[in-house]
Structure formats: structure tokens, C-alpha cells
Motif scaffolding. Structure first.
Motif, mmCIF file in Angstrom:
data_model
loop_
_atom_site.group_PDB
_atom_site.id
_atom_site.type_symbol
_atom_site.label_atom_id
_atom_site.label_comp_id
_atom_site.label_asym_id
_atom_site.label_seq_id
_atom_site.Cartn_x
_atom_site.Cartn_y
_atom_site.Cartn_z
ATOM 1 N N HIS A 1 -6.475 -3.307 -5.891
ATOM 2 C CA HIS A 1 -6.673 -2.231 -6.573
ATOM 3 C C HIS A 1 -7.823 -1.934 -7.274
ATOM 4 O O HIS A 1 -8.279 -0.616 -7.445
ATOM 5 N N ASP B 1 0.707 -1.158 -0.093
ATOM 6 C CA ASP B 1 -0.022 0.054 -0.087
ATOM 7 C C ASP B 1 0.760 1.235 -0.021
ATOM 8 O O ASP B 1 0.195 2.385 -0.193
ATOM 9 N N TYR C 1 -4.358 6.163 -13.503
ATOM 10 C CA TYR C 1 -3.231 5.550 -12.620
ATOM 11 C C TYR C 1 -2.799 4.280 -13.223
ATOM 12 O O TYR C 1 -3.941 3.539 -13.857
ATOM 13 N N ALA D 1 -3.002 -7.949 -7.688
ATOM 14 C CA ALA D 1 -2.987 -6.580 -7.595
ATOM 15 C C ALA D 1 -4.267 -6.127 -7.862
ATOM 16 O O ALA D 1 -4.887 -5.370 -7.612
ATOM 17 N N GLY E 1 2.052 4.022 -9.150
ATOM 18 C CA GLY E 1 1.969 2.677 -8.239
ATOM 19 C C GLY E 1 3.417 2.169 -8.142
ATOM 20 O O GLY E 1 3.459 1.028 -7.261
ATOM 21 N N ILE F 1 2.327 3.368 -1.962
ATOM 22 C CA ILE F 1 2.741 3.574 -3.542
ATOM 23 C C ILE F 1 2.587 5.172 -3.832
ATOM 24 O O ILE F 1 1.631 5.724 -3.357
ATOM 25 N N LEU G 1 -2.432 -1.706 -15.452
ATOM 26 C CA LEU G 1 -2.021 -3.043 -14.659
ATOM 27 C C LEU G 1 -0.983 -3.857 -14.986
ATOM 28 O O LEU G 1 -1.172 -4.263 -16.129
ATOM 29 N N ARG H 1 -1.077 0.070 -11.525
ATOM 30 C CA ARG H 1 -0.639 -0.580 -10.280
ATOM 31 C C ARG H 1 0.028 -1.933 -10.723
ATOM 32 O O ARG H 1 -0.409 -2.220 -11.832
#
Ligand code: ZN
Ligand code: ZN
Length: 251
Positions: A128, A58, A87, A124, A65, A60, A247, A89
Motif C-alpha cells: 500500500h 485487496d 486512510y 502491508a 482498510g 478492502i 498502518l 491499511r
């Protein structure tokens, strides 16, 4: 595996025939530790193999990310002016072990690693994206010539397996116009320049998406963010109202 180890494993297999085997080294997994985001759907990994992964949890950067002070933006993201990706991750750090495994999967076509990569992505995802209404997944395309050479696109394969796990449709939305040099061979500036207008919006098939769709873009590694940003730009070329997220397995 040395002689004694195989004897021990042989006995363990007799005693506990149902022990799952580690997806990377095929040793029986006696204890499956459940970390954040892990439950069902993830593949068994022994403690030794699992230790190679540096999971990103977490703390990040809000945008890219990477491990950073929680709820702040890292220096690279602060400098960036375009915002094609809402964004991004990632599951784990791009450390030496991860570099080796991804290369094995990508360049040597070790397809059994696909399951391991997808279980990292899934982890992930659960951390997220599971709480979000995601309308579709898509992936970074390979250039035709590369695809012929490698026979498969790792990002597409992972996106396909993940889409199945999470029950979200997968659409191929982009085409790669030119084959780029391996990013690792270039410095940051030439990398960014080489990627300009590399992708264009070219859906493989008819797709159904709401007005302001949430699209999650899958790739193996986030290095500078230039690939994801360029792909995000190309998606918005075709779907201007899209909210594009990233991602990746590694960061
Ligand atoms: Zn193992
Ligand atoms: Zn950042």
C-alpha cells in the motif's frame, strides 16, 4: 514437539543445515511460500504458523482498510465525519491467534515477536505505501506510567524497525496526556469520549519535513479507528498541512 518429531527434525537439520527456523515455533521451514508483498526482509514462518494469519489483501474499505467490497467505503467510515486520517491499511485480521500473539508481545514483553510483527507491517507497506513518497513515520505514544510498567512501547519499537527496513525517517511527534483504560473494556461511545484530547503535538527532537508532509502513523491494532483519528488530529495541530495515513499490524 513429540519424540518422533524431534528425531525427524534432527535428521532434517543434518541433511539441510541451512534450513531457516520458523520465527514463531522454531521448526525448520522447508518451504517458504511467497505471498503478495513478501520478498526479502520478511522473517521465515512455517506453513502452520503462517496459516494463523488472515492476511488482508485487496478487497478492502478505501478508508479504514478492513476487508470490504473493493473501492467502496464501509458503513463505519461512511458514518464518520472527521477526516484526520487520509486512510489506513492493516496487514492481517485481528483474529484469536493475532490477539494472543500481540498480547504476548505487548504485555509479556516477548520481544522476538517484534520481528514477526514488523514483517507483517512490511508486507502491508509493500502493498500500500511502497509507491508513495512518505516523508516520515511516527507512532502512537504510550502514557509515561504505562511505559514504566511495560518498559517499552510496542508501536514505537515496530515503527523504528520498519523505518530502518524501508529507509524512511522516524520522528516521535506526539505525547499522551492521560492514561486510558484498555479499549477492549469499554463500549464504542465511552471509548470515543475517553480518547478526546488524549494526544498532543510534542516532537521529541527537531525534525525536517517538507511543506505538506506525508506521515504514516504506526500502531498495533485498528479497532474503531478512534486512536488513529485522535493522533491524526494532534499531528495536524502541530503540522496543519500534514497528510496523515495509518498502518497497523491488525484490523
Ligand atoms: Zn512455525
Ligand atoms: Zn472503513
Amino acid at each position: 514437539m513429540n519424540g518422533w518429531q524431534s528425531v525427524v527434525n534432527g535428521i532434517l537439520n543434518l541433511l539441510y543445515p541451512s534450513l531457516p527456523l520458523c520465527s514463531l515455533c522454531a521448526q525448520p521451514v522447508r518451504y517458504v511460500a511467497q505471498g503478495a508483498g513478501e520478498k526479502g526482509g520478511t522473517v521465515p514462518l512455517c506453513a502452520v504458523c503462517k496459516e494463523q494469519f488472515a492476511f488482508i489483501l485487496d478487497n478492502i474499505c478505501k478508508l479504514c482498510g478492513r476487508p470490504w467490497i473493493a473501492d467502496t467505503v464501509c458503513e463505519d467510515c461512511a458514518r464518520r465525519t472527521e477526516r484526520y486520517i487520509h486512510y489506513s491499511r492493516s496487514a492481517v485480521r485481528y483474529n484469536e491467534a493475532m490477539k494472543g500473539l500481540l498480547a504476548q508481545y505487548k504485555y509479556r514483553g516477548d520481544r522476538k515477536l517484534a520481528d514477526v510483527m514488523v514483517s507483517l507491517l512490511l508486507r502491508a507497506w509493500r502493498l500500500h505505501y511502497a509507491g508513495m513518497k512518505v516523508d516520515c513515520l511516527t507512532y502512537i505514544p504510550l502514557h509515561e506510567a504505562r511505559l514504566l510498567e511495560r518498559t517499552f512501547n510496542q508501536a514505537q519499537e515496530m515503527a523504528c524497525l520498519l523505518a530502518h527496513e524501508v529507509g524512511v525517517p522516524l520522528y516521535g511527534l506526539l505525547e499522551r496526556k492521560k492514561a486510558t483504560e484498555k479499549q477492549s473494556k469499554q463500549d464504542r461511545t465511552s471509548r470515543l469520549n475517553a480518547l478526546q484530547n488524549v494526544f498532543h503535538f510534542s516532537p521529541e527532537e527537531a525534525f525536517m519535513l517538507p511543506d505538506c508532509p506525508v506521515i504514516v502513523l504506526i500502531d498495533d491494532v485498528y479497532t474503531t479507528g478512534a486512536t488513529l483519528a485522535e493522533a491524526g488530529r494532534a499531528i495536524k495541530e502541530g503540522i496543519p498541512q500534514a497528510n496523515v495515513y495509518g498502518l497497523t499490524v491488525a484490523r
